[in-house]
Scaffold this motif. Structure first.
Motif, PDB file in Angstrom:
ATOM      1  N   ILE A 163      58.992  27.851  53.346  1.00 17.92           N
ATOM      2  CA  ILE A 163      57.924  27.556  54.236  1.00 17.92           C
ATOM      3  C   ILE A 163      57.713  26.057  54.326  1.00 17.92           C
ATOM      4  O   ILE A 163      57.522  25.586  55.658  1.00 17.92           O
ATOM      5  CB  ILE A 163      56.544  28.142  53.585  1.00 17.92           C
ATOM      6  CG1 ILE A 163      56.439  29.679  53.804  1.00 17.92           C
ATOM      7  CG2 ILE A 163      55.379  27.655  54.504  1.00 17.92           C
ATOM      8  CD1 ILE A 163      55.340  30.464  53.279  1.00 17.92           C
ATOM      9  N   SER A 164      57.958  25.442  53.241  1.00 14.22           N
ATOM     10  CA  SER A 164      57.866  23.821  53.378  1.00 14.22           C
ATOM     11  C   SER A 164      59.147  23.134  54.055  1.00 14.22           C
ATOM     12  O   SER A 164      58.860  22.293  54.751  1.00 14.22           O
ATOM     13  CB  SER A 164      57.779  23.393  52.016  1.00 14.22           C
ATOM     14  OG  SER A 164      59.118  23.563  51.136  1.00 14.22           O
TER      15      SER A 164
ATOM     16  N   ASN B 203      43.969  27.897  57.553  1.00 19.01           N
ATOM     17  CA  ASN B 203      45.237  27.989  58.188  1.00 19.01           C
ATOM     18  C   ASN B 203      44.963  28.739  59.636  1.00 19.01           C
ATOM     19  O   ASN B 203      45.648  28.398  60.499  1.00 19.01           O
ATOM     20  CB  ASN B 203      46.180  28.942  57.337  1.00 19.01           C
ATOM     21  CG  ASN B 203      46.936  27.865  56.291  1.00 19.01           C
ATOM     22  OD1 ASN B 203      46.783  26.809  56.432  1.00 19.01           O
ATOM     23  ND2 ASN B 203      47.780  28.520  55.396  1.00 19.01           N
TER      24      ASN B 203
ATOM     25  N   ASN C 224      54.386  29.523  58.048  1.00 20.57           N
ATOM     26  CA  ASN C 224      53.759  29.580  57.412  1.00 20.57           C
ATOM     27  C   ASN C 224      52.452  31.024  57.398  1.00 20.57           C
ATOM     28  O   ASN C 224      52.565  31.312  58.616  1.00 20.57           O
ATOM     29  CB  ASN C 224      52.636  28.188  57.218  1.00 20.57           C
ATOM     30  CG  ASN C 224      51.966  28.230  55.728  1.00 20.57           C
ATOM     31  OD1 ASN C 224      51.726  29.117  54.939  1.00 20.57           O
ATOM     32  ND2 ASN C 224      51.276  27.247  55.611  1.00 20.57           N
TER      33      ASN C 224
ATOM     34  N   ILE D  47      50.072  26.188  51.851  1.00 17.75           N
ATOM     35  CA  ILE D  47      51.117  27.475  51.543  1.00 17.75           C
ATOM     36  C   ILE D  47      50.628  28.290  50.685  1.00 17.75           C
ATOM     37  O   ILE D  47      50.813  29.593  50.726  1.00 17.75           O
ATOM     38  CB  ILE D  47      52.371  26.611  50.917  1.00 17.75           C
ATOM     39  CG1 ILE D  47      53.026  25.841  52.097  1.00 17.75           C
ATOM     40  CG2 ILE D  47      53.408  27.807  50.644  1.00 17.75           C
ATOM     41  CD1 ILE D  47      54.253  25.037  51.752  1.00 17.75           C
TER      42      ILE D  47
END
Length: 241
Positions: A167-168, A70, A174, A83
């Motif tokens: 977040i999705s 990330n 994220n 996530i």
């Protein structure tokens, strides 16, 4: 020979190992897997074992791996892919520690009527703010305590589900880097989200949700202890008279 041969096989199969590793990360990042790991961790805590040491620590290398990718994505101007990272677990799931007990710690500190829980609340509040809650789990106790069985499992499950969905859906960013897990949740979220005030506000809502989930069970337990203390006090007065 014993050194060069395995190294040669490793170099030759490196690409296959990397592909396998990413497939493992993809599988472990799925929501059902996270729910299973969470429930199993909480089950061990409820039975008196250190759930993180028994279960979650097995997942941590993978959660940190997701975190690293990330961070790399952010530096390259891309959207972080994973996530269920270490930062996600520490900042959005373990609010106040395993079981998301920060809401309970707030109730213990400020709303207790029984002397036992009042004293406990003064001792557990500051550590809980820094996500250290062994004294809540073993001191309240939550271990094998039917009064707190349901909120102990429900609080982190609900906050995790809401965070995963938020977040999705790109409602909040994220988390890109791992803040020290002992940082209070809003500060840790601010760092991990690279300064997102929306994520900080969302984390305060999660703390409120944790409090709402724990409060009814806390209230019943507190009343029980308070009634026992009053009965014991009255008996002592009767004996002295």
């Amino acid at each position: 020979i014993l050194t060069i041969l395995p190294f040669g096989l490793y170099v030759k199969g490196f690409n296959y190992l990397i592909m396998a590793y990413f497939k493992v990360l993809y599988g472990l990042s799925r929501f059902p897997v996270l729910v299973f790991v969470l429930m199993l961790t909480l089950y061990f805590w409820y039975k008196g074992f250190h759930g993180v040491a028994v279960v979650a620590n097995v997942m941590r290398p993978f959660w940190f791996g997701m975190m690293l990718y990330n961070g790399q994505a952010v530096m390259m101007g891309e959207i972080p892919a994973y996530i269920t990272t270490e930062a996600f677990i520490s900042q959005f799931v373990w609010l106040g520690g395993s079981g998301g007990t920060l809401g309970l710690a707030i109730a213990l500190r400020y709303l207790s009527k029984s002397e036992e829980l009042k004293t406990l609340g003064k001792e557990v509040f500051n550590p809980s703010v820094h996500n250290i809650n062994e004294n809540v789990i073993f001191g309240t106790p939550i271990v094998e305590n039917p009064y707190f069985k349901w909120p102990f499992f429900l609080s982190p499950l609900i906050t995790m589900s809401l965070s995963y969905y938020a977040i999705s859906q790109h409602w909040i960013p994220n988390l890109a880097i791992a803040a020290p897990w002992v940082f209070p949740t809003p500060i840790g979220v601010f760092i991990s989200s690279l300064g997102s005030l929306k994520a900080v506000f969302f984390s305060t809502i999660l703390i409120l949700i944790s409090f709402i989930i724990y409060y009814p069970f806390f209230k019943v337990y507190d009343r029980k202890l308070y009634a026992s203390e009053m009965e014991e006090k009255n008996n002592e007065q009767s004996i002295s008279n």
